[in-house]
Design an enzyme around this catalytic site. Sequence first.
Site, PDB file in Angstrom:
ATOM      1  CD  GLU A 113     -54.633 -15.452  11.446  1.00 42.96           C
ATOM      2  OE1 GLU A 113     -54.666 -16.582   9.897  1.00 42.96           O
ATOM      3  OE2 GLU A 113     -55.439 -15.478  11.360  1.00 42.96           O
ATOM      4  CB  CYS A 157     -50.413 -15.235   3.969  1.00 44.30           C
ATOM      5  SG  CYS A 157     -51.252 -14.528   4.343  1.00 44.30           S
TER       6      CYS A 157
END
Length: 518
Positions: A257, A296
């Site tokens: 990720e 993020c």
Amino acid sequence: MVRLQSYVLGSWHTGQAPFSALVDPSTEQVVAETSTRGLDFAAVLEHARNVGGPTLRGMTFAERGALLKAMSKALFADRERLIEVAMANCGATRGDAKFDIDGATGTLSYYAYLGKELGDRSVLVDGDSEPLLRNNARFHGLHLKTPRRGVAVHVNAFNFPAWGTFEKAAVALLAGVPVVSKPATSTAWLAVEMTRVLVDQGVMPEGSFQLVAGSAGDLLSHLGGQDVLAFTGSADTGATLRAGEGPVSRSTRVNVEADSLNAMVLGPDVRVGDDLWNRTVNSVHLEMTQKTGQKCTAIRRVFAPEALVEPFIQALSEELSRLQIGDPRIDGVRMGPLSNAAQLRDYREGVALLSGEARLAYGSPTEVDAARSVEGKGCFASPIVLHCMAPHAASLVHSREVFGPVVTVMPYDGSAQDAAALVNKGGGMLVSSLASSDRDFLQAFALEAAAFNGRLMLVDKKIAEVATPHGMVLPSMVHGGPGRAGGGEELGGLRGLDLYMQRTALQGNRGLLDKLFG
Ligand code: NAP
């Protein structure tokens, strides 16, 4: 000052000098130190594989779910103290700290519920059994999913020490795989405190969860073919870990990720001041300022029809001008500092680079009004709004993630194709949002942008007031994104368990297969 310890091999261990310092980014004072030198990482992994693994595999899904429920409850009971640790070590406001910690307990609780629903089983069957021959009804096949026999190593980013640690742990533990978790060193204190709560309460079976507080040392060099490495962090580190010996030579399963240039699109039907307009201005403001933009999923790029660009910059700037920046422990402060001095340097460098392609429309990368803080101290950063007039010709605004309160506003020609083409220039996103009530536009945009995005928020006027925020990751929906965003996938309800389970095709006698595994 606190000296952090790692929880490994069934007890707390202090590493050897030299120690890494953990800093309060509001005051720049050292609040803790940690080291993992001297830890026997090969033994840590063996402990998980040999002690934690068999225990977890011997439990039903309902029992693993009960374990997750107990973890969630124990952490929730200590929430106030944990919030204070987050404020001291992460520069988080109270709201930011709750977002992180409640995200952790909420995800544990959600997976606890899934475990309860799965009940007394301890393995999963994928789909129905099916005949494999046209002229024989007895020879059948089905797909069985069993927990991998290794360990799940979780390497996390600095921005979500609570959520990052326990959203990953929830899924692995429910699948029946033990965890060795490594939070980022700079903000590891919160994850250590949370682990201490769970250890003190005695909720976790021996070997099921270990925490490494500090550098990974040679941890990853011992990974094998039954192990899983789930990484969250920068694209560069992701590339390094993928190239490790375990993933390359021993087929350690890897999930990455990474970062992404998430986008927000204002549809051509949106009018200044209507519900979708207001939601969009508020969303971009929230994504820029929550956790000081260190998320993020935060919006980095906004695309609006040409006529809406200036009004949008004006409305957003007005909102930002009211923001109180400073030490989050002081009343009224709504945005804290960046996480450390390195992040502040990176933010300044990033804004300087983007300024080559975009005009600075709000804020200054070197000056910030952080009146509510110790004078001259703290890693504070001003929100920055940039205006890029030629987004098709630009490249850095689509590729350089500035991990802070920074957004670039750009025009598109009003068509879904152009909006999607510009969004997709980011090369792979965790999430992009579209605000529009035009069905044709929504459909055309979604079909063009879906392959480049792990998640799409399609917000029309009917849900403008109720939809969850752009950046909020829900455990029932997949999290991750293609390409630039790392190519990984986490969560998504039971889909998340696939990372930790082996899917095996069983071929045999239908009656037997159905009786034993169906
Ligand atoms: P980072 O520098 O890549 O570090 C992430 C983690 O990797 C830390 O735990 C770090 O440990 C560890 N690490 C670094 N080099 C390593 C190596 N050679 N071997 C083993 N471990 C290593 O990222 P960050 O600065 O913490 O996080 C910010 C980035 O994460 C942003 O770009 C953001 O977009 C991304 N992010 C993505 C998501 C997502 O879900 N996609 C979520 C949050 C953040 P140390 O701290 O000990 O160095």
